[in-house]
Write a protein that holds these residues in place. Sequence first.
Motif, short mmCIF file in Angstrom:
data_model
loop_
_atom_site.label_atom_id
_atom_site.label_comp_id
_atom_site.label_asym_id
_atom_site.label_seq_id
_atom_site.Cartn_x
_atom_site.Cartn_y
_atom_site.Cartn_z
N VAL A 1 0.87 -1.17 0.00
CA VAL A 1 0.00 0.00 0.00
C VAL A 1 0.91 1.22 0.00
O VAL A 1 1.70 1.41 0.92
N MET A 2 0.78 2.04 -1.03
CA MET A 2 1.71 3.16 -1.23
C MET A 2 1.22 4.47 -0.67
O MET A 2 1.97 5.47 -0.70
N VAL A 3 -0.01 4.56 -0.20
CA VAL A 3 -0.56 5.84 0.26
C VAL A 3 -1.18 5.68 1.63
O VAL A 3 -1.48 4.58 2.08
N LYS A 4 -1.42 6.84 2.25
CA LYS A 4 -2.10 6.88 3.54
C LYS A 4 -3.09 8.04 3.52
O LYS A 4 -3.06 8.89 2.63
N GLU A 5 -3.95 8.07 4.50
CA GLU A 5 -4.96 9.12 4.58
C GLU A 5 -4.30 10.50 4.61
O GLU A 5 -3.35 10.73 5.35
N GLY A 6 -4.81 11.40 3.79
CA GLY A 6 -4.29 12.76 3.74
C GLY A 6 -3.28 13.00 2.64
O GLY A 6 -2.92 14.15 2.38
N ASP A 7 -2.82 11.93 1.98
CA ASP A 7 -1.82 12.09 0.91
C ASP A 7 -2.45 12.75 -0.32
O ASP A 7 -3.58 12.46 -0.70
N LEU A 8 -1.68 13.64 -0.93
CA LEU A 8 -2.06 14.21 -2.22
C LEU A 8 -1.56 13.27 -3.31
O LEU A 8 -0.39 12.87 -3.29
N VAL A 9 -2.41 12.91 -4.24
CA VAL A 9 -2.01 11.99 -5.30
C VAL A 9 -2.31 12.61 -6.66
O VAL A 9 -3.18 13.47 -6.79
N ARG A 10 -1.57 12.16 -7.65
CA ARG A 10 -1.74 12.62 -9.02
C ARG A 10 -2.39 11.53 -9.86
O ARG A 10 -2.32 10.35 -9.53
N LYS A 11 -3.01 11.94 -10.93
CA LYS A 11 -3.64 10.99 -11.84
C LYS A 11 -2.61 9.97 -12.33
O LYS A 11 -1.52 10.32 -12.75
N GLY A 12 -2.98 8.68 -12.23
CA GLY A 12 -2.09 7.61 -12.67
C GLY A 12 -1.15 7.11 -11.60
O GLY A 12 -0.44 6.11 -11.80
N GLN A 13 -1.10 7.78 -10.45
CA GLN A 13 -0.19 7.37 -9.39
C GLN A 13 -0.60 6.01 -8.82
O GLN A 13 -1.77 5.74 -8.60
N LEU A 14 0.40 5.15 -8.57
CA LEU A 14 0.15 3.82 -8.03
C LEU A 14 -0.22 3.91 -6.55
O LEU A 14 0.50 4.51 -5.75
N LEU A 15 -1.37 3.31 -6.20
CA LEU A 15 -1.87 3.38 -4.82
C LEU A 15 -1.61 2.10 -4.05
O LEU A 15 -1.24 2.14 -2.88
N LEU A 16 -1.82 0.96 -4.70
CA LEU A 16 -1.53 -0.33 -4.05
C LEU A 16 -1.34 -1.39 -5.12
O LEU A 16 -1.75 -1.23 -6.27
N THR A 17 -0.71 -2.50 -4.72
CA THR A 17 -0.49 -3.63 -5.62
C THR A 17 -0.98 -4.91 -4.96
O THR A 17 -1.04 -5.01 -3.73
N GLN A 18 -1.33 -5.89 -5.80
CA GLN A 18 -1.75 -7.21 -5.32
C GLN A 18 -0.81 -8.26 -5.91
O GLN A 18 -0.07 -8.00 -6.86
N ASP A 19 -0.86 -9.46 -5.35
CA ASP A 19 -0.03 -10.56 -5.83
C ASP A 19 -0.39 -10.87 -7.28
O ASP A 19 -1.51 -11.29 -7.58
N ASP A 20 0.58 -10.65 -8.18
CA ASP A 20 0.33 -10.84 -9.60
C ASP A 20 1.24 -11.91 -10.21
O ASP A 20 1.47 -11.92 -11.42
N ALA A 21 1.75 -12.84 -9.37
CA ALA A 21 2.69 -13.85 -9.86
C ALA A 21 2.14 -14.67 -11.01
O ALA A 21 2.81 -14.83 -12.05
N PHE B 1 -3.98 -5.95 -11.27
CA PHE B 1 -3.56 -6.15 -9.88
C PHE B 1 -2.90 -4.88 -9.32
O PHE B 1 -2.33 -4.90 -8.23
N GLU B 2 -2.99 -3.80 -10.07
CA GLU B 2 -2.51 -2.49 -9.61
C GLU B 2 -3.70 -1.55 -9.49
O GLU B 2 -4.59 -1.55 -10.34
N LEU B 3 -3.71 -0.76 -8.45
CA LEU B 3 -4.75 0.26 -8.29
C LEU B 3 -4.10 1.63 -8.40
O LEU B 3 -3.18 1.95 -7.65
N ARG B 4 -4.57 2.42 -9.36
CA ARG B 4 -4.00 3.73 -9.61
C ARG B 4 -5.07 4.81 -9.48
O ARG B 4 -6.26 4.56 -9.68
N ALA B 5 -4.64 6.02 -9.16
CA ALA B 5 -5.56 7.16 -9.04
C ALA B 5 -6.08 7.53 -10.42
O ALA B 5 -5.32 7.64 -11.37
N LEU B 6 -7.39 7.72 -10.51
CA LEU B 6 -8.01 8.07 -11.79
C LEU B 6 -7.90 9.56 -12.08
O LEU B 6 -8.07 9.98 -13.23
N GLU B 7 -7.63 10.35 -11.04
CA GLU B 7 -7.46 11.80 -11.21
C GLU B 7 -6.75 12.36 -9.99
O GLU B 7 -6.54 11.65 -9.00
N ASP B 8 -6.37 13.62 -10.06
CA ASP B 8 -5.72 14.26 -8.92
C ASP B 8 -6.70 14.35 -7.76
O ASP B 8 -7.91 14.52 -7.95
N GLY B 9 -6.18 14.24 -6.53
CA GLY B 9 -7.06 14.35 -5.38
C GLY B 9 -6.33 14.11 -4.07
O GLY B 9 -5.09 14.05 -4.02
#
Length: 304
Positions: free
Chosen positions: A71-91, A180-188
């Motif tokens: 998990v790459m983010v926490k509450e209160g973080d500013l994120v940009r569109k396309g930024q990676l938020l979390l990853t899952q096991d993709d083996a 298996f990747e979750l990315r921000a759809l827009e700035d926020g």
Amino acid sequence: MKNILRLRATALVFVATFTLTGCLDDSVAAEPYGKPTLDGHEIVAVARGRIDVEGGLAVLSPAASGTVTAVMVKEGDLVRKGQLLLTQDDAPAMAATGVASAELALANERLLAGEKRLPDLRRSLNQYRIAAREGAAQGQEVDQANERLQSALSDVAVAKAEVAVAQKRLDQASTEVRSFELRALEDGVVTAVFAQRGSNLAAGAGAVALMPNRPLVVRVEVNAAYVNAVRVGMRAIVQGESGSADGADAFPAAHLVRLSPVYGDGRQDEDTERGPVRVVKGTLAFDGSARALVGQTVRVNFYE
């Protein structure tokens, strides 16, 4: 008897006037024998509202089920569109991508080998044709040379089709990896994180809540008693909880941009004894940048 009726009528008028003034708010002054005013504006309707962001908060969900690896983010973080938020096991998906990549490489090698043969085969056919015209070669030899060229061209066409199929398989495998990747759809701004490393996250389950970087609006519920007095485009004064239109609770001027064509149950002024009231929901846009918290309760005063 007539005097008693006159007294009752006068009392009813007084109570109705007092009730309307109280509903509007202490900060809305009641003109003698007229409609209440606020900041010099004649108030024609009042309503409760809540601050929201245009389009609402976004709850982001993964496209595939899997174990959260980071998990790459926490509450209160500013994120940009396309930024990676979390990853899952993709083996397994990565393994499939490796196989598809190898198949594509092999198909490209076969295509390249087939295309390398074509210049020699064309040159050979041309030589046989010249020789046949000069009587140094037979027509059968020309036909055989042409057959060899046509066979090679057919092999190249098949190889190209194999390359296209292999490329499609690789694209599909790569898409599965990205699922298996979750990315921000827009700035926020991240308002909540529901997933943690090691947890199993189902496809479509909320993982990260995001407040998009969009203008703030007011979600308003207009009581049935005021519906006929309100219309799209109408101006309004928005007040904070204190009822003041300036100072800490100051808001820019606002106007009504949407008004539902149907009645619904009100939730902002719900009376636990009487139940929800009938309201028409609408949305106000601020004329300028508003400083407020999403979810903040406000008072909306509509004026002509």
